[in-house]
Each structure stands twice: as C-alpha cells, then as structure tokens.
Design an enzyme around this catalytic site. Structure first.
Site, short mmCIF file in Angstrom:
data_model
loop_
_atom_site.label_atom_id
_atom_site.label_comp_id
_atom_site.label_asym_id
_atom_site.label_seq_id
_atom_site.Cartn_x
_atom_site.Cartn_y
_atom_site.Cartn_z
N TYR A 7 -2.61 -0.45 10.44
CA TYR A 7 -2.11 -1.28 8.94
C TYR A 7 -1.22 -0.53 8.14
O TYR A 7 -0.69 -1.50 7.25
CB TYR A 7 -3.78 -0.04 7.98
CG TYR A 7 -3.98 -0.51 6.37
CD1 TYR A 7 -4.07 -1.13 6.37
CD2 TYR A 7 -3.08 0.48 5.41
CE1 TYR A 7 -4.38 -2.00 4.55
CE2 TYR A 7 -3.90 0.09 3.95
CZ TYR A 7 -4.29 -1.29 3.93
OH TYR A 7 -4.40 -1.50 2.17
N SER A 54 0.75 -0.97 -0.03
CA SER A 54 0.06 -0.04 -0.40
C SER A 54 1.03 1.04 -0.13
O SER A 54 2.20 1.18 0.60
CB SER A 54 -1.04 0.13 1.59
OG SER A 54 -1.59 1.40 1.43
#
Ligand code: NAP
Length: 243
Positions: free
Chosen positions: A155, A141
């Site tokens: 995350y 990401s």
C-alpha cells in the site's frame, strides 16, 4: 470555489473519502461522474446527492481493469467533450506484514492503487491537453511520506508511486495549463480506517480526520482558487507528520 459548468470524474466515490469529494464538487456546481466497483452503492449515492439538487452520474468501474476503464473514460469524453477535473481516489489497503505478502497481494494493490489510476489519467490527460486546461487530484497517503507499518508495504509503495506520478504529470501538464496535485491524508474516519490500528496520541489535533475535510481540500485543488498550485502534495493529517 465554484465549479459551475465543469465536469468532474471521481473514482471510488460510492462511499468514504471519494463520496465526500464528489459531494463537495457537485455542491460547487460540477457535474460529477462517480466511478466505483460497487455499482449498487454508487447508484444509491448518486440518487441521494441528486435528490439534494446535485448533478451526479454513477458508472460501474473496476479501476484495475485498464481496458474497460479506458473505454469508460472515452465514453464519458464522447458525452461531455471536455473533462475539467479528475480525482483519482479509488484505493484499497491490505493489513499484511512484510513476510506475509504474496506476489498476488502486491499486484492487487498496485493494480488498483497505481497502475489503474495512471491508465485512467492517460485518457483524461489527453483530453485536458487538447483543451489546454484541467485539474487532477490524486489521493496519496501519509504512508507514502513516512512508510506504512499497519497499512502494508505494498500500500505504502503504491501511494509513493502516486506521489511521483503527481510530480511527473505536473511537470508535463504545465505546458498545457493542466495542474496536478495530490492530497496525503493521515487516518480518516472511513471503512478503510476501521481495518487499521491507530492511536490519536501522536496527532497534534488529537483526532482522526473526517472525509469531508479531504473533500474541502480536493475542492480547493480542483477549483481556480488554486490556480498557481501544481505538483503539490498537500498534507492532511492533523499535524501528525510535518515536513
Ligand atoms: P473506502 O471507504 O474503502 O472506499 C473506497 C471506495 O473505492 C469504495 O467504494 C470501494 O468499493 C471503491 N473501490 C475499491 N476497489 C475499487 C476498484 N478496483 N475500482 C473502483 N473502485 C474501487 O476507502 P477510503 O477510506 O474512502 O479511501 C479512499 C482513498 O483514500 C484511497 O485511495 C485510500 O488509500 C486513501 N486514503 C485513505 C485513508 C483513510 O484513513 N481512510 C488515509 C490515507 C489515504 P467497495 O466498497 O466495493 O470496496
């Protein structure tokens, strides 16, 4: 970018980015195993793609359960003998601030986004070592590159771990003809993105990404067209972050 006679496993592929990746790989000729926690949706996705002439098999999998995931990976190996492509895509996000995060939140995200993918990869990596070939594509990401304010620190840290895992496995895999790469998407139009705040102002291309665009990048990394690419973190963010 053909994948005829190849076998691929894509996690979290009942919907979203994983589905788009599975579709691209299957359309290129691979037999694709869709591993997802949502078996009803995984089966519906497989049925839809098979109706278009693709070869897709749905399997139930909670990636955070290491024992059952490794057992499933071994079952697929027993069936197929050789796994050519693994895409570690399944992941969740939690929109929690630094002060709100509990130990349970931390562990939940780490177990699904990092621990589970490593222990699945471990089984597939052994098979690829034996056959001295394979391509692993990890979905990281943008938050791993520059921090994740909205997606949650747990995350972003899990995706940072995915980036390092990619590099470690690429170092070890080289001797066995195994390539390991990651894709670091910016915001992509899926259910996950709906949970997050965003503006397209800082994106040079002025829009969010499409799941199919991640699928195309994954197909490139899975195929022999990327035969000299390993250890790469491929930015896919419309120019939002430049190295
Ligand atoms: P998504 O739309 O939420 O789809 C994720 C899929 O994974 C769903 O089918 C989900 O099932 C499944 N899943 C969830 N937990 C699982 C588990 N424990 N075991 C197996 N499967 C599980 O997400 P997405 O946007 O496509 O994201 C895919 C990947 O891209 C993730 O790793 C995400 O972190 C990464 N990513 C996404 C974006 C973005 O903007 N969308 C940006 C950067 C990176 P359920 O439907 O039952 O939950």
């Amino acid at each position: 970018m053909r994948l005829d006679n190849k076998v691929a496993i894509v996690t979290g592929a009942a919907r979203g980015i994983g589905r788009a990746i599975a579709e691209k790989l299957a359309a290129a000729g691979a037999k694709v195993y869709i591993l997802d926690i949502n078996m009803d949706l995984a089966e519906a996705t497989a049925a839809e793609l098979n109706a278009q002439g693709m070869n897709v098999v749905a399997k139930q999998c909670d990636i955070s359960n290491v024992e059952s995931t490794q057992a499933l990976a071994n079952e697929i190996i027993a069936e197929e003998e050789k796994i050519d492509v693994l895409v570690n895509n399944a992941g969740i996000t939690q929109k929690l601030g630094v002060l709100e995060l509990t130990e349970k939140d931390w562990d939940t995200v780490m177990n699904i986004n990092l621990r589970g993918p490593f222990f699945l990869t471990q089984v597939i990596f052994e098979n690829m070592m034996k056959h001295r070939s394979g391509s692993i594509v990890n979905i990281a990401s943008l938050s791993a590159e520059r921090g994740g304010k909205f997606a949650g620190i747990n995350y972003a840290c899990s995706k940072g771990g995915i980036v390092v895992m990619t590099k470690c496995l690429a170092l070890v895999g080289g001797d066995y003809g195994i390539r390991v790469n990651a894709i670091a998407p910016g915001l992509i139009k899926t259910e996950m993105a709906k949970q997050l705040q965003f503006s397209t102002d800082a994106i040079p291309l002025g829009r969010l990404g499409e799941a199919e665009e991640v699928g195309d990048a994954a197909l490139f990394l899975a195929s022999d067209r990327s035969s000299y690419v390993s250890g790469t973190i491929l930015d896919l963010n419309g120019g939002e972050f430049m190295r």
